[in-house]
Design a protein around this motif. Structure first.
Motif, mmCIF file in Angstrom:
data_model
loop_
_atom_site.group_PDB
_atom_site.id
_atom_site.type_symbol
_atom_site.label_atom_id
_atom_site.label_comp_id
_atom_site.label_asym_id
_atom_site.label_seq_id
_atom_site.Cartn_x
_atom_site.Cartn_y
_atom_site.Cartn_z
ATOM 1 N N UNK A 41 0.878 -1.166 -0.085
ATOM 2 C CA UNK A 41 0.022 0.064 0.042
ATOM 3 C C UNK A 41 0.806 1.264 0.141
ATOM 4 N N UNK A 42 2.211 1.200 0.680
ATOM 5 C CA UNK A 42 2.870 2.412 0.766
ATOM 6 C C UNK A 42 3.554 2.596 -0.502
ATOM 7 N N UNK A 43 3.794 1.578 -1.148
ATOM 8 C CA UNK A 43 4.574 1.466 -2.447
ATOM 9 C C UNK A 43 3.679 2.138 -3.381
ATOM 10 N N UNK A 44 2.254 1.794 -3.487
ATOM 11 C CA UNK A 44 1.483 2.258 -4.388
ATOM 12 C C UNK A 44 1.036 3.777 -4.245
ATOM 13 N N UNK A 45 1.197 4.445 -3.110
ATOM 14 C CA UNK A 45 0.886 5.708 -2.782
ATOM 15 C C UNK A 45 2.356 6.275 -2.775
ATOM 16 N N UNK A 46 3.434 5.788 -3.381
ATOM 17 C CA UNK A 46 4.614 6.572 -3.159
ATOM 18 C C UNK A 46 5.059 7.251 -1.702
ATOM 19 N N UNK A 47 4.798 6.289 -0.824
ATOM 20 C CA UNK A 47 5.138 6.840 0.516
ATOM 21 C C UNK A 47 6.501 6.869 1.191
ATOM 22 N N UNK A 55 13.885 12.782 -1.223
ATOM 23 C CA UNK A 55 13.409 11.722 -1.325
ATOM 24 C C UNK A 55 11.913 11.651 -2.058
ATOM 25 N N UNK A 56 11.454 12.742 -2.736
ATOM 26 C CA UNK A 56 10.163 12.833 -3.549
ATOM 27 C C UNK A 56 10.674 13.454 -4.909
ATOM 28 N N UNK A 63 3.001 18.479 -7.512
ATOM 29 C CA UNK A 63 2.229 18.980 -6.489
ATOM 30 C C UNK A 63 3.035 18.987 -5.084
ATOM 31 N N UNK A 64 3.819 18.523 -4.980
ATOM 32 C CA UNK A 64 4.499 18.392 -3.678
ATOM 33 C C UNK A 64 5.407 19.766 -3.443
ATOM 34 N N UNK A 65 5.107 20.317 -2.265
ATOM 35 C CA UNK A 65 5.685 21.329 -1.801
ATOM 36 C C UNK A 65 6.680 21.235 -0.737
ATOM 37 N N UNK A 66 7.819 21.974 -0.493
ATOM 38 C CA UNK A 66 8.516 21.733 0.711
ATOM 39 C C UNK A 66 7.859 22.107 1.791
ATOM 40 N N UNK A 67 7.896 21.274 2.951
ATOM 41 C CA UNK A 67 7.262 21.459 4.003
ATOM 42 C C UNK A 67 5.833 20.540 4.219
ATOM 43 N N UNK A 96 5.305 11.394 3.729
ATOM 44 C CA UNK A 96 4.496 11.885 2.736
ATOM 45 C C UNK A 96 3.897 10.801 1.998
ATOM 46 N N UNK A 97 3.025 10.937 1.084
ATOM 47 C CA UNK A 97 2.532 10.016 0.052
ATOM 48 C C UNK A 97 1.823 11.041 -0.823
#
Length: 111
Positions: A41-47, A55-56, A63-67, A96-97
């Protein structure tokens, strides 16, 4: 004892009782196992357990933003450290995921 002092006393007793009850409830909350980033499940949501720009993949997840992290995600359950997407598991507060949903204290994406 005058009425003002009595009123204050009873308000303090009520507040103290509420705090004590909440503390006991949190102490009795079940301890969840920690989510392993290799869990399907973690892999599927890139956790990831620690969210940062190394790491992202910013290209894959623009859409990822620092913080941004689990602790300021709308889905994060503060009392247990859990997330409904990973039922029965505790997620890292700094994780984060890809299903991240900005909560009230979430940072805004620049630009």
């Amino acid at each position: 004892m005058n009425n003002t002092t009595r009123r204050v006393f009873f308000m303090q007793v009520a507040a103290g009782t509420s705090v004590l009850a909440a503390t006991q409830a949190m102490a009795q909350a079940p301890k969840l196992p920690v989510l392993n980033p290799t869990d399907p499940a973690a892999v599927g949501l890139a956790y990831v357990a620690v969210a940062n720009t190394t790491t992202i993949n910013a290209t894959k997840f623009p859409k990822y933003a620092t913080g941004q992290n689990c602790s300021n995600c709308a889905l994060y359950v503060t009392a247990t450290g859990g997330c409904p997407l990973f039922a029965g598991k505790m997620v890292a507060a700094l994780g984060w995921c890809s299903a991240y949903a900005p909560g009230a204290n979430a940072p805004k994406k620049a630009g």
